[in-house]
Design a protein around this motif. Structure first.
Motif, short mmCIF file in Angstrom:
data_model
loop_
_atom_site.label_atom_id
_atom_site.label_comp_id
_atom_site.label_asym_id
_atom_site.label_seq_id
_atom_site.Cartn_x
_atom_site.Cartn_y
_atom_site.Cartn_z
N LEU A 460 -163.81 18.59 88.55
CA LEU A 460 -163.43 17.92 87.58
C LEU A 460 -162.88 16.47 87.97
N PRO A 461 -163.74 15.42 88.05
CA PRO A 461 -163.40 14.06 88.70
C PRO A 461 -162.00 13.37 88.16
N THR A 462 -161.82 13.58 86.84
CA THR A 462 -160.48 13.03 86.20
C THR A 462 -159.36 13.83 86.26
N ILE A 467 -153.18 15.61 87.22
CA ILE A 467 -152.04 16.31 87.83
C ILE A 467 -150.71 15.88 87.93
N PRO A 468 -150.41 14.56 88.50
CA PRO A 468 -149.01 13.80 88.41
C PRO A 468 -148.24 13.97 87.21
N GLN A 469 -149.11 13.79 86.10
CA GLN A 469 -148.51 13.72 84.78
C GLN A 469 -148.19 15.11 84.22
N SER A 470 -148.55 16.00 84.71
CA SER A 470 -148.58 17.47 83.94
C SER A 470 -147.59 18.15 84.73
N SER A 471 -147.06 19.35 84.16
CA SER A 471 -146.23 20.31 84.68
C SER A 471 -147.05 21.36 85.23
N PRO A 472 -146.66 22.03 86.42
CA PRO A 472 -147.36 23.17 86.99
C PRO A 472 -147.92 24.05 86.26
N ASP A 538 -158.33 16.91 77.86
CA ASP A 538 -157.47 16.27 78.91
C ASP A 538 -156.26 15.88 78.16
N PRO A 539 -154.94 16.74 78.35
CA PRO A 539 -153.95 16.31 77.50
C PRO A 539 -153.01 14.77 77.78
N ILE A 540 -153.84 14.30 79.08
CA ILE A 540 -153.21 12.97 79.19
C ILE A 540 -153.89 11.84 78.50
N LYS A 542 -156.51 12.56 76.50
CA LYS A 542 -157.00 12.78 75.29
C LYS A 542 -158.56 12.91 75.03
N ASN A 543 -159.15 12.89 76.19
CA ASN A 543 -160.84 12.90 76.42
C ASN A 543 -161.38 14.22 76.76
N PRO A 544 -162.36 14.58 76.42
CA PRO A 544 -163.02 15.96 76.80
C PRO A 544 -163.16 15.88 78.28
N PHE A 545 -163.06 16.97 79.19
CA PHE A 545 -163.20 17.16 80.21
C PHE A 545 -164.68 16.90 80.89
N LEU A 546 -165.19 16.22 81.74
CA LEU A 546 -166.52 16.28 82.09
C LEU A 546 -166.49 16.64 83.70
N LEU A 547 -167.59 17.48 83.77
CA LEU A 547 -167.76 18.21 85.07
C LEU A 547 -168.74 17.14 85.89
#
Length: 683
Positions: A460-462, A467-472, A538-540, A542-547
């Motif tokens: 997942l490139p993005t 990670i830095p803006q999300s909780s574990p 992506d919760p940050i 708000k775009n769909p994850f791309l592989l």
């Protein structure tokens, strides 16, 4: 009823109708397989009746027929498991056998199994025509067909007789006992010998009755007599009663356990004893009806009560004796009360009955509880030997009971271990290819092998920006949601997931069972994964994850590494090039090497767009392609989702391309990852 009965019924059905029929009986009766036939277990009458009802329904015969079949089989089965010699040695004729059935029941219930069961009683009479009248008394009405089966089979197998057995009468009455009221059934059978007389091995004719009667010579010397004192010492525990069930005389040893005041002639026997077996009212008529039964009587007064009564005055004794007959306090539950076991015998006068008995003591502990010693029994009394032999039997029974408990515990542990083994096997089969897992479980050594396969890396490139803006916990939730969707595609298409590290995913097609369509399969997997990943947002951003996916086909070496946590690892240039295809790929794109392009085109139909040559570390320029769609399968077929005909296109690739274009709001620079960086180091 005793578990031996259930086991006999099981043997009957399994032998005559098969194991499958018995399984049907258990299902209908509600018994758990293996719990219905514990030999030393006592089952309620209801359980046994339910079992027989189920047998009747399954094999489609009446309940009376089932009981009669059981009665006949009971003799066959009992003789097979070691009772043959005992049955054959009981009597030279059928009447003697039937007269001794009560004592046989008693021996099996109380001596062999120590079960204290409530058995029936039998009494035979000869009619004027030389046939037998069998009187059957039982507290379980309706079971008389068992007797028909038993008697016919014994006559046939033991005495070589062909008999006709007819029910002459059947009556029921209510009997009042100390523990309540119960129904007693009395059935009379007429037994006729309808076959020709056959000769036994000793030359005598097989018959229902004894061939000759004993004639005692007349005693001429009338001085040969036995005094009452001699008789009382010879039979120290006997007593004689008259037609009113009042005491006439008694043995000398009874005075050590019963107050002297109660042992006076004329004392009603009910003041002295409580009847334990058979369960009948203690009166003259009932004793005669059950004359062949083993009688167990219990002294009403405890040792403490005897001492108190011996110390009472005559007036106090009189009041106490009168109170004993009306006493409902159940003193028998207090202290140790002597029991007597023996035979009731009707004397020639037909007006008196003698009770020939011994103390009902079967172990050293019981002997000591009554304050007795072995010398209390005459030398001719077999109770001495029984006590000593029973000590060994009690030890054996205790060992057997412990073994049964241990076996049951082992069975439970085995079932639990089997469940855990299945879980472990399932986990191993998820960690390794199926064939490799089966070989490991079979204890086989796994050699590393070379395969033609297609390897895929994706990430997942993005995700590194998320990670830095999300909780574990949020990171774990996102990865779990995505990987569950990717795993589903892996299972559908039948390829092997090698491992995941962070947001990176590695899979291989073509091992361990070779298939020429390995590149085609992996291309379909890549398209399916691209479709599934875009459904997670992506919760940050708000775009769909791309592989970002990379594929390469070629030869690899695969083998199991480690023993504690074994892993199926891939090695070789193919792994390195597949990693490079992913490392230098683009988000939302499936980048394939020239070898994957050629292999997939040879077995399948796909649409590729050339990317051109890219620089691969240590390998120079390499020609690559982007996989855009399958011309053989729609997206809906690949991911096994139903298509909404009102919304979706037939193939689904338009929706995939549109969603990827809409999600490309951020440019993602090529980067390494945990899996690909490790693979890139392989040369």
């Amino acid at each position: 009823m005793f578990g031996f009965i259930h086991e006999s019924i099981r043997q009957l059905i399994c032998r005559n109708y098969g194991e499958d029929t018995w399984i049907q009986v258990l299902e209908k009766s509600g018994f758990e397989n293996g719990k219905e036939n514990i030999v030393n277990h006592y089952y309620s009458d209801t359980d046994t009746y339910v079992l027989v009802d189920s047998v009747s329904l399954v094999i489609k015969v009446t309940k009376d027929q089932v009981w009669e079949m059981y009665g006949a089989f009971l003799i066959t089965y009992s003789m097979e498991i070691g009772w043959d010699e005992l049955v054959r040695s009981m009597s030279p004729n059928l009447k003697g056998f039937l007269d001794n059935l009560d004592s046989l029941h008693y021996f099996i219930d109380h001596v062999v199994y120590k079960a204290n069961l409530r058995g029936p009683s039998f009494r035979c009479e000869e009619n004027s025509e030389g046939d037998l009248l069998l009187h059957y008394f039982t507290g379980r009405p309706g079971l008389y067909p068992i007797v028909k089966g038993v008697v016919r089979e014994v006559a046939k197998r033991v005495f070589d007789l062909d008999i006709n057995l007819v029910v002459q009468g059947r009556t029921q009455r209510s009997v009042h006992m100390n523990n309540g009221e119960r129904v007693e059934e009395h059935v009379v059978f007429l037994i006729k010998n309808i076959g020709e007389s056959r000769r036994d091995s000793d030359g005598s004719h097989a018959s229902l009755l004894t061939s000759s009667n004993s004639n005692f010579p007349e005693i001429l010397d009338d001085t040969l007599q036995m005094s009452l004192d001699d008789f009382s010492r010879a039979l120290p525990y006997h007593f004689v009663i008259d037609e009113s069930c009042k005491l006439v005389q008694c043995g000398s040893e009874l005075h050590n356990h019963i107050p002297n005041e109660l042992l006076q002639p004329g004392t009603p026997i009910l003041r002295i004893f409580e009847i334990n077996r058979p369960q009948i009212p203690l009166d003259f008529e009932n004793i005669c009806n059950f004359i062949n039964a083993v009688f167990v009587l219990q002294v009403k007064t405890s040792p403490l009560k005897k001492k108190l009564m011996d110390a009472m005055s005559q007036e106090e004794l009189k009041q106490e004796v009168e109170a004993l007959e009306d006493d409902k306090s159940n003193e028998l539950t207090q202290g140790h009360h002597l029991k007597l076991k023996g035979q009731m015998m009707l004397l020639s006068s037909k007006k008196h009955i003698i009770y020939l008995c011994s103390p009902y003591v079967t172990s050293i502990n019981e002997l000591m509880q009554y304050g007795m010693r072995l010398t209390a029994m005459p030398l001719h009394d077999a109770t001495r030997d029984l006590i000593l032999l029973n000590q060994q039997r009690l030890s054996d029974v205790e060992v057997n009971l412990q073994l049964e408990a241990n076996n049951e515990q082992l069975e439970t542990m085995t079932r639990e271990l089997e469940i855990e083994r299945q879980k472990t096997d399932s986990i191993l089969k998820d960690m390794l290819p199926k064939r490799i897992a089966q070989q490991l479980l079979g204890g086989e050594h796994i050699e590393a092998a070379e395969h033609d396969a297609t390897v895929m890396f994706c990430d997942l490139p993005t995700f590194q920006q998320t990670i830095p803006q999300s909780s574990p916990k949020e990171i774990v939730r996102i990865l779990n949601e995505i990987f569950k969707k990717l795993d589903r595609i892996i299972v559908i298409r039948g390829v092997y997931k090698v491992e995941t590290v962070s947001d990176s995913y590695m899979a291989v097609s073509g091992i361990t069972e070779y298939t020429p369509e390995h590149a085609e399969n992996m291309c379909h997997v890549a398209l399916g994964m691209m479709w599934e990943a875009r459904s997670v947002v992506d919760p940050i951003s708000k775009n769909p994850f791309l592989l970002r996916i990379g594929l390469h086909s070629g030869k690899i070496v695969a083998g199991v590494v480690g023993t504690k946590s074994p892993k199926y690892c891939l090695f070789g240039e193919t792994v390195t090039l597949a990693s490079q295809m992913e490392c230098q790929g683009m988000a939302g794109k499936i980048q394939c090497s020239k070898w994957t392009y050629l292999q997939a085109s040879a077995t399948g139909r796909f649409e590729f767009s050339p990317r051109g040559r890219i620089a691969v570390k240590d390998r120079g320029l390499t020609e690559t392609y982007f996989l855009t769609r399958s011309l053989k399968k729609s997206i809906w077929e690949i991911v096994e989702h139903d298509r909404d005909v009102n919304v979706n296109s037939i193939e689904g690739y338009e929706e995939l391309e549109t969603s990827i274009e809409n999600a490309m709001t951020l440019k993602v620079a090529p980067r390494g990852n945990h899996l690909s960086s490790a693979a890139c180091s392989i040369s």
